[in-house]
Design an enzyme around this catalytic site. Structure first.
Site: not given
Lengths: 399, 136
Positions: A138-142
């Site tokens: 994800t954007d915060c957990y790439p």
């Protein structure tokens, strides 16, 4: 005569509490009589050590750099899958989980040599465990993949949380069929070849407090070698189970949900187990102190194997088909004699729960209390009792 | 003087096709009771037996076995208990066909009487803690 938990704790703090195990207290009550014994005994320690499948542990492994969200992906400890449906780096490992590539019962009976219970045992033994996780990014957990090792020392939390332990009583398993069956009650030989039971009997926690008068939510306990607490009543808790005149359930009865810091625990008291043809699990050591507040309370705690009865159940047909039939009832005294009679046949007995380990735990807990290292707690809320009218529901399929 | 011993024989591949048991009976007059036998491809053979007869013949028979390359061990060394793993639950007690596990009525601890063990291996997989091990 009555006393309070606060009074007992005062004596414990001064190193003056009189503590007896649930085995020792039988003799004390027989010799001194209930009245004198109640005046003398402050605490009775109970214990059990046996396979308890509804056990597991949750972990927070900390955040990697860059970060990964394990939820929605697949994570493994030593190839055993964990449940990740929480925030980014929390997960739960169940005792009966096994590697995806375990052959299960494809080669019958399966061996189930390694599973969640074994991972827990290795972790409490201080070993490193391989941790592999994937995420979808994800954007915060790439990050999408992580592969490393963890140990109890280098992660944030490791908490044993067992949703059903310490069954008050349990079935005696036998096999009426003409072939060997492989069950969670062990290997059962054909034509009543053996009978397996699984309870510490007179030493078991809830058999010594049959109506849950002292054990409740918040009770501090010995759990896996460390400190734990009763978190709730366990799943399948059935206070309404059939009871003898002395109040002791003759069927499963009550259960406990327990919680404790895995980092304090020891492999002697948490042991990975493999049941041939059935699966893997965790044997858990639990010790529960019973404060002696009244004569009644002590009378319950002085219960003997001869006065505790368990149902004999056929695991070749009645159990799998959920038929209510039982083949009789036997006392733990009879079970421990090494043979029982079923349908007119003499059947040798064996235990799956370790009585010697339970004795050791009861002695350890007694020792902790006598040394002032373990204080008793007031329950925060009682466990549901007979009056709660709880019933043990079956799953009836609906269309 | 008569002797009777339970022994474990390990055969190298070269011996597997020889009538060893026949020789023990015919040439040395020994009685034997085979407890377990296995020969697998590309592996050595294993034979667990109770061998009995006159002492002199017994010794000659054993020497014959040694001469052709068979290794001989006393039986008790083959299945053993890893005491660090045993929890003394008792799951092995009724599974053992030869009564090699006995519960001490006072302590409820399980004793392993290895003299009674006939190396069938039933206990190994029936032990949930996997405390029983086979040494081959």
């Amino acid at each position: 005569m009555t006393r309070t938990i606060a009074e007992i704790n005062e004596k414990i703090s001064k190193g003056q509490a009189f503590v007896a195990t649930a085995e020792e207290v039988i003799g004390i009550v027989e010799k001194r009589g209930i009245e004198k014994a109640t005046r003398e005994v402050d605490v009775v320690t109970t214990a059990t050590f046996g396979p308890m499948c509804s056990s597991g542990a949750y972990f927070n492994v900390g955040h990697s750099k860059p970060r990964i969200k394990l939820g929605g992906g697949n994570s493994y400890l030593n190839d055993v899958p964990v449940y990740t449906g929480f925030a980014a780096v929390d997960f739960f490992l169940g005792a009966t989980a096994m590697p995806d590539n375990d052959p299960r019962n494809r080669i019958y009976p399966g061996e189930f040599l390694y599973g969640g219970g074994h991972v827990i045992e290795e972790l409490v033994a201080g070993k490193n465990v391989k941790f592999v996780g994937t995420g979808y990014g994800t954007d915060c957990y790439p990050r999408k993949k992580i592969e490393t090792t963890i140990s109890l020392k280098n992660i944030n939390e490791a908490v044993l949380f067992n949703m059903r332990n310490a069954y008050q009583n349990y079935n005696v398993g036998v096999n009426l069929s003409d072939k060997t069956i492989y069950t969670y009650m062990g290997v059962l030989k054909p034509n009543l070849g053996n009978a397996n039971y699984c309870s510490a009997g007179q030493l078991s926690p809830l058999l010594n407090d049959p109506y849950y008068k002292t054990i409740g939510v918040g009770t501090r306990i010995f759990l896996g070698g460390g400190l734990g607490y009763v978190a709730w009543h366990g799943t399948q808790h059935s206070p309404g189970a059939l009871r003898t005149e002395n109040g002791v359930p003759k069927r499963g009865g009550g259960t406990l949900a327990v919680i404790g810091d895995l980092k304090q625990m020891k492999p002697e008291w948490l042991r990975g187990m493999s049941f041939l043809g059935y699966g893997c699990t965790l044997a858990v050591g639990i010790g529960v102190p019973i404060p002696i507040l009244s004569e009644d309370n002590l009378r319950y705690a002085a219960v003997k194997d001869e006065d505790i009865f368990a149902p004999i159940v056929d695991y070749s047909d009645a159990y799998p088909q959920r038929k209510p039939d039982i083949l009789g009832e036997v006392s733990y005294g009879q079970l421990k004699s090494g043979k029982i009679e079923v349908k007119g046949k003499e059947v040798p007995t064996a235990s799956l729960s370790s009585y010697p380990k339970a004795v050791e735990i009861a002695q350890l807990l007694k020792d902790w209390i006598q040394k002032g290292q373990f204080l008793l707690t007031e329950p925060v809320a009682p466990l549901p009792g007979v009056e709660a009218g709880m019933t043990f529901k079956s799953l009836d399929e609906r269309s | 003087m008569a002797v009777s011993k339970r022994i474990v024989l390990h055969f190298p591949r070269s011996c597997v096709d020889q009538p060893i048991v026949y020789r023990l009976v015919k040439d040395y007059g020994l009685m034997l009771n085979i407890l377990k036998a296995s020969v697998s491809p590309n592996e050595e053979g294993l034979l667990v037996l109770e061998l009995s007869g006159d002492r002199e013949n017994y010794e000659k028979g054993v020497r014959y076995l040694a001469d052709i390359g068979v290794s001989i061990q006393p039986l008790s060394r083959d299945v053993y208990r890893n005491d660090a793993r045993c929890t003394h639950c008792g799951a092995c007690v009724t599974v053992c066909p030869s009564g090699a596990f006995v519960v001490d009525p006072a302590t409820r601890k399980v004793k392993f009487l290895d003299k009674k063990c006939m190396v069938c291996g039933m206990c190994i997989r029936a032990c949930p803690a996997r405390a029983m091990e086979m040494r081959i």
